[in-house]
Design a protein around this motif. Structure first.
Motif, mmCIF file in Angstrom:
data_model
loop_
_atom_site.group_PDB
_atom_site.id
_atom_site.type_symbol
_atom_site.label_atom_id
_atom_site.label_comp_id
_atom_site.label_asym_id
_atom_site.label_seq_id
_atom_site.Cartn_x
_atom_site.Cartn_y
_atom_site.Cartn_z
ATOM 1 N N SER A 51 -7.450 6.285 12.854
ATOM 2 C CA SER A 51 -6.320 6.474 11.661
ATOM 3 C C SER A 51 -6.558 8.484 11.542
ATOM 4 C CB SER A 51 -7.954 6.282 10.776
ATOM 5 O OG SER A 51 -7.744 5.038 10.608
ATOM 6 N N HIS A 78 -10.693 7.512 6.644
ATOM 7 C CA HIS A 78 -10.833 7.565 8.290
ATOM 8 C C HIS A 78 -10.441 8.542 8.959
ATOM 9 C CE1 HIS A 78 -13.060 2.907 8.017
ATOM 10 N NE2 HIS A 78 -13.477 4.100 9.080
ATOM 11 N N GLY A 125 -13.899 6.976 0.830
ATOM 12 C CA GLY A 125 -15.228 6.278 1.805
ATOM 13 C C GLY A 125 -15.076 4.925 0.955
ATOM 14 N N SER A 126 -15.227 4.650 0.010
ATOM 15 C CA SER A 126 -15.180 2.766 -0.960
ATOM 16 C C SER A 126 -13.299 3.944 -0.662
ATOM 17 C CB SER A 126 -15.653 2.922 -1.976
ATOM 18 O OG SER A 126 -15.852 2.205 -2.605
ATOM 19 N N VAL A 127 -12.232 2.480 0.080
ATOM 20 C CA VAL A 127 -11.220 3.024 0.165
ATOM 21 C C VAL A 127 -10.042 2.776 -1.531
ATOM 22 C CG1 VAL A 127 -10.660 2.361 2.268
ATOM 23 C CG2 VAL A 127 -10.012 0.005 0.100
ATOM 24 N N GLY A 163 -4.558 5.303 2.913
ATOM 25 C CA GLY A 163 -3.955 4.471 4.035
ATOM 26 C C GLY A 163 -3.472 3.095 3.385
ATOM 27 N N ASP A 164 -2.091 2.225 3.655
ATOM 28 C CA ASP A 164 -1.302 1.272 3.100
ATOM 29 C C ASP A 164 -2.506 0.493 2.989
ATOM 30 O OD1 ASP A 164 -1.895 1.012 5.975
ATOM 31 O OD2 ASP A 164 0.331 0.472 6.275
ATOM 32 N N ALA A 165 -3.164 -0.005 4.021
ATOM 33 C CA ALA A 165 -4.574 -0.764 3.216
ATOM 34 C C ALA A 165 -5.094 -0.976 1.896
ATOM 35 C CB ALA A 165 -5.530 -1.482 4.259
ATOM 36 N N GLU A 166 -5.507 0.296 1.540
ATOM 37 C CA GLU A 166 -5.937 1.054 0.559
ATOM 38 C C GLU A 166 -5.603 -0.008 -0.885
ATOM 39 O OE1 GLU A 166 -6.921 5.380 1.307
ATOM 40 O OE2 GLU A 166 -8.514 4.759 -0.343
ATOM 41 N N ASP A 192 0.200 6.322 4.016
ATOM 42 C CA ASP A 192 0.066 6.633 5.231
ATOM 43 C C ASP A 192 0.689 4.788 6.011
ATOM 44 O OD1 ASP A 192 -0.287 6.404 8.580
ATOM 45 O OD2 ASP A 192 -2.172 7.100 8.564
ATOM 46 N N ASN A 194 1.226 3.655 8.414
ATOM 47 C CA ASN A 194 0.967 2.129 9.500
ATOM 48 C C ASN A 194 1.370 1.229 9.836
ATOM 49 O OD1 ASN A 194 -0.994 1.625 8.633
ATOM 50 N ND2 ASN A 194 -1.949 3.569 10.092
ATOM 51 N N SER A 197 -3.904 -2.570 8.575
ATOM 52 C CA SER A 197 -5.495 -2.591 7.764
ATOM 53 C C SER A 197 -6.827 -1.884 8.997
ATOM 54 C CB SER A 197 -5.558 -2.925 7.000
ATOM 55 O OG SER A 197 -5.667 -4.816 8.208
ATOM 56 N N LEU A 198 -7.423 -2.871 8.911
ATOM 57 C CA LEU A 198 -8.579 -2.651 9.792
ATOM 58 C C LEU A 198 -8.355 -3.738 10.677
ATOM 59 C CD1 LEU A 198 -12.062 -2.023 8.178
ATOM 60 C CD2 LEU A 198 -12.064 -3.169 10.248
ATOM 61 N N LYS A 327 -0.541 4.225 14.262
ATOM 62 C CA LYS A 327 -1.653 4.549 14.073
ATOM 63 C C LYS A 327 -1.816 4.634 14.859
ATOM 64 C CE LYS A 327 -5.899 1.646 12.449
ATOM 65 N NZ LYS A 327 -6.535 1.113 11.837
HETATM 66 C C1 LIG Z 1 -14.062 -0.403 -0.670
HETATM 67 C C2 LIG Z 1 -14.112 -1.054 0.854
HETATM 68 N N1 LIG Z 1 -14.074 -1.865 0.805
HETATM 69 C C3 LIG Z 1 -13.679 -2.136 2.991
HETATM 70 C C4 LIG Z 1 -13.852 -0.879 3.579
HETATM 71 C C5 LIG Z 1 -13.658 -1.336 5.020
HETATM 72 N N2 LIG Z 1 -11.999 -0.312 6.011
HETATM 73 C C6 LIG Z 1 -12.829 1.453 5.733
HETATM 74 S S1 LIG Z 1 -10.829 1.485 5.991
HETATM 75 C C7 LIG Z 1 -10.677 0.097 5.997
HETATM 76 C C8 LIG Z 1 -8.373 -0.409 5.769
HETATM 77 C C9 LIG Z 1 -8.121 0.887 6.898
HETATM 78 O O1 LIG Z 1 -6.804 0.400 6.497
HETATM 79 P P1 LIG Z 1 -5.967 1.467 5.842
HETATM 80 O O2 LIG Z 1 -6.408 2.127 4.871
HETATM 81 O O3 LIG Z 1 -4.620 0.889 6.151
HETATM 82 O O4 LIG Z 1 -5.532 2.728 6.591
HETATM 83 P P2 LIG Z 1 -5.568 2.983 8.469
HETATM 84 O O5 LIG Z 1 -6.709 1.774 9.325
HETATM 85 O O6 LIG Z 1 -4.408 2.796 8.714
HETATM 86 O O7 LIG Z 1 -5.934 4.440 9.246
HETATM 87 C C10 LIG Z 1 -11.340 -1.202 5.384
HETATM 88 C C11 LIG Z 1 -11.260 -2.073 4.648
HETATM 89 C C12 LIG Z 1 -14.198 0.351 2.546
HETATM 90 N N3 LIG Z 1 -14.086 1.389 3.318
HETATM 91 N N4 LIG Z 1 -14.132 0.455 1.419
#
Ligand SMILES: Cc1ncc(C[n+]2csc(CCOP(=O)(O)OP(=O)(O)O)c2C)c(N)n1
Ligand SMILES: [Mg+2]
Length: 807
Positions: A51, A78, A125-127, A163-166, A192, A194, A197-198, A327
């Protein structure tokens, strides 16, 4: 503000060097934490390497060229190593903390305002939360400016790197809607993109949804897809076929080819596009390495594209940048769908080290392996705009408080009503305190009794908006007029937004150098709806008051869906939040006065080895946020003088309404609106139990925290440490029993018996409520006088209590 001038070649060269260093340092610190530090610890890092690499270029462009001191940034969780690497290069982070990444007192796993020593603007931290925080911080900046404050401080851009998964987190959309309503400005979100996700590679075509969505909310959208190498290749003969191939390539395949490298790219491209003349030549003219470099040259890893895009923004409208990235870019695990938890193994790491030109033993040297000279890099870093202001944390003098707050004179009143009246009086006053109060509520302004205050102080909006009802002379109790001077920020029904806004308002002194005293109101049960944002606000050390009302079974006819049970426990367990549940208006006035002071305390903790304030053993010097659990139940008010002693006891958490004697057999300890039931029960037991005592608990949270702290202090050798509750119970005879009662979960007061070793029966609510009258529900759930007497009889069965009816 726009700067479309070509980027100076020297700047580009040095930025490229720094980008390399950011990638190196972030990868190294994770590798160091995982492979080289104490191997017995389970410090395994997931996601940080890949990340961080994903965002390394964007962070480099921002911090070393684009950012200004007034800008404030939230970096996705991350990417913390990349963030720390940048701070390290800027001389704002120590090697020791870098070495100790994820370790005790080391650089934090996720950027933290409170636990990191470097200048984290917003914790993440908490996305999703850090992202929304930038939006609300921008609204707060507008509020501060509209009120004529922070004149000597330029407007900054509030920037989130996400992050895109955010983007899957719902709170982001709630925030977007609110931002649109309030005319959001000066906010940049950089996705970002990429496509990972996780767990895996994300859905196809998401960026189109993002694009449409942001445009619908009034944002500018900048898609950063191709880097400058790809753009150049597209203009070669056959280039358009290459672009078309990339545009239709599924995310999964792109990721897989990226992971496999040049030969795989060549094979696939030739399979798909082979023998088409120009395009074949375009592919064949490049070596495997060059081809891999070309095909992964997405704009998010291309400094010139990024710099051009950022510098082209010449307005203050909100902008989302959708930046295509890979990523793990630059690492052997680039693109692999499982790379989130992946780490470079020692062999991979060694070849990466060699490629970076870093000698073993020189890993922490800032410019090791770079072509530029240390002098030019030093000079470049010292003169980058971001470095111009060494101290990012701003400060504001405390706002002076009046001696006391106005006390409502009603003989019978609820705490919610008293709260509204106190604020109404403040709204009328010329107190400096009143100038700095900002209120907010998620569509429950009137129903939580903020209406009076809002009538006096108006709603905030950057553009004035008249109340049409008022203009048309239609009678209404509430004026609903917006102006830039207004002091109430009305929100739609989204409790996440409430707490994220409170978090931003409550950091205004630190972010913008202007003190605000934010008060948010909501219905108590819906705290749970915004709980993660509340926790986030506290974790960031934001300062605010949350008045939660109505609460508990006491809003009887509203039914079980609206009756809170667990909130007193949330109040106790939430760090950074002092929770109170007053029963009477004079208690509330004392608590509110304390709260306005407490939220302005500046966090100076007692020095190591030095005792905190002795009276309570609470670490009040540090200050914090305050939670008031209020009610709509009218209670007959005691007629009494608010002595300094009583005031202090209310703040410390409790006082004797009827003190114990040497022969006390029963103590009734109550919190909040069950006061009449507790008083009635004490009266009814008086003939059959000796010296029945009555303890009013105004804050189970503070009573409990003081007790815990005093015990800890004694265990550490401070033999005379005594907490408030221990002093209250000092005279209780051994044999007496304690009945505790509140309109909430019984565990809130269930520990009282352990303080001095007394048997206890804890009454409260354990199960969902239902509709009915207060009397019916208190009867049904066992909070009424009869239930209290029955509990006392159970603890002290020797003689019957005559007023106890058969239950
Ligand atoms: C509310 C919450 N749920 C779950 C997580 C666990 N978690 C950390 S990063 C992530 C997803 C990462 O994907 P992305 O945001 O796209 O970042 P990338 O890994 O591509 O750098 C998850 C599910 C978290 N940090 N916060
Ligand atoms: Mg991602």
């Amino acid at each position: 503000m726009s700067n479309t001038a070509p980027i100076n070649a020297n700047t580009l060269r040095l930025l490229a060097e720094l980008e390399r260093k950011v990638l190196w340092l972030s990868t190294w610190m994770v590798h160091h934490a995982n492979h080289l530090r104490d191997k017995t610890d389970n410090l395994k890092v997931g996601g940080h390497q890949a990340s961080s690499a994903s965002l390394a270029t964007i962070l480099t462009a921002l911090y070393f060229h684009v950012l200004r001191p007034a800008d404030r940034v939230a970096v996705k969780p991350h990417a913390s190593p990349a963030f720390h690497a940048i701070q390290y290069l800027l001389g704002r982070q120590t090697q020791q903390r870098m070495e100790n990444f994820r370790g005790y007192k080391g650089a934090q796993s996720y950027p933290s305002r409170t636990k990191d020593t470097v200048d984290v603007d917003f914790s993440t931290g908490s996305v999703g939360l850090g992202v929304a925080q930038t939006l609300f911080a921008s609204l707060v900046q507008d509020y501060v400016k509209a009120h004529g404050w922070a004149r000597d401080w330029p407007e900054g851009r509030m920037i989130a790197l996400l992050g895109d998964a955010e983007m899957d987190e719902g709170n982001i959309y709630e925030a977007l809607l609110e931002g649109w309503k309030h005319g959001l400005r000066n906010t940049w979100w950089i996705i970002d993109y990429n496509r990972q996700s996780l767990d895996a590679v994300i859905r196809e075509g998401l960026y189109e949804r993002f694009e449409a969505l942001f445009r619908a909310f009034g944002w500018d959208v900048v898609v950063l897809k191709y880097g400058s190498l790809l753009e150049a290749a597209f203009s070669e003969p056959g280039g358009e076929s290459l672009r078309a191939w990339i545009d239709t390539c599924p995310n999964q395949l792109y990721s897989a080819l990226t992971f496999q490298g040049g030969a795989a790219w060549r094979k696939r491209l030739l399979d798909d596009l082979g023998d088409q003349g120009d395009i074949t030549r375009l592919i064949e003219s490049r070596s495997d390495t060059e081809l891999a470099r070309l095909m992964t040259n997405l704009a998010g890893h291309d400094l010139p594209s990024l710099l051009r895009a950022f510098q082209a923004i010449d307005h203050d409208r909100p902008v989302v940048f959708i930046a295509y990235t890979i990523k793990g870019f630059g690492l052997p695990l680039a693109g692999h769908k499982d790379n989130h938890a992946g780490l470079l193994n020692p062999a991979q790491f060694d070849s990466f080290r060699q490629a970076m030109g870093v000698r073993p033993g020189h890993e922490w040297q800032r410019y090791e392996g770079l072509a530029a000279t240390p002098a030019e890099l030093d000079d470049f870093l010292a003169h980058c705009a971001f470095a111009a202001e060494p101290n990012r944390r701003r400060a504001a003098a405390p706002v002076a408080l009046p001696e006391t707050l106005p006390l409502p004179a009603q003989a019978e009143i609820s705490t919610q009503q008293a709260f509204g009246l106190i604020l109404n009086e403040l709204g009328r006053s010329a107190e400096p305190l009143a100038e700095r109060i900002v209120t907010t509520a998620p569509d429950v302004t009137v129903s939580t009794n903020l209406g009076g205050w809002v009538n006096r102080r108006g709603l905030f909006a950057k553009q004035a908006m008249a109340d049409i009802f008022k203009k048309e002379r239609i009678p209404s109790t509430f004026s609903w007029e917006f102006s830039p001077k207004g002091q109430h920020m009305e929100l739609g029904i989204a409790e996440m937004n409430l707490f994220t806004l409170l978090s931003a308002l409550g950091l205004s002194h630190d972010l913008f150098g202007e003190r605000l005293l934010p008060i948010g109101t909501l219905y108590d049960p819906f705290i749970s709806r915004g709980l993660d944002a509340l926790n986030y606000a506290c974790y960031q050390d934001a300062r605010f008051i949350v008045a939660a009302t109505p609460s508990g079974l006491a809003l009887a006819p509203e039914g079980g869906a609206h009756q809170s049970i667990a909130t007193p426990l949330i109040g106790m367990a939430q760090d950074g939040l002092a929770a109170f549940e007053p029963a009477y208006a004079d208690e509330l006035a004392a608590i509110l006065h304390f709260a306005f002071d407490y939220m302005q305390r500046d966090g100076a903790k007692p020095a190591v080895g030095e005792a905190p304030e002795e009276q309570s053993w609470l670490r009040d010097e540090t200050g914090g946020a305050v939670y008031l659990r209020l009610s709509t139940r009218n209670l007959e008010q005691p007629i009494r003088e608010m002595t300094p002693h009583l005031r202090r006891a209310i703040i410390d958490g409790g006082y004797w309404l009827r003190p114990p004697g040497p022969n006390t057999e029963i103590v009734v300890a109550y919190s909040g609106v069950v006061a009449p039931e507790a008083i009635e029960a004490v009266g009814m037991m008086a003939e059959d139990r000796r010296d029945v005592a009555l303890l009013a608990v105004t804050s189970a949270d503070r009573l409990n925290a003081g007790w815990t702290a005093a015990q800890r202090a004694r265990e550490r050798g401070q033999a005379r440490a005594r907490s408030h509750v221990e002093r209250l119970f000092a005279l209780l005879p051994r044999h007496c029993g304690i009945v505790s009662v509140l309109d909430g979960h019984p565990a809130t007061l269930g520990w009282l018996g352990a303080v001095a070793g007394h048997r206890q029966r804890a009454l409260g609510v354990e199960h969902f409520g239902q509709t009915g009258s207060i009397q019916e529900l208190f009867r049904h759930y066992g909070l009424d006088a009869q239930a209290i007497i029955a509990a006392a009889q159970g603890l002290q069965p020797a003689r019957p209590i005559r007023y106890l009816k058969a239950l």
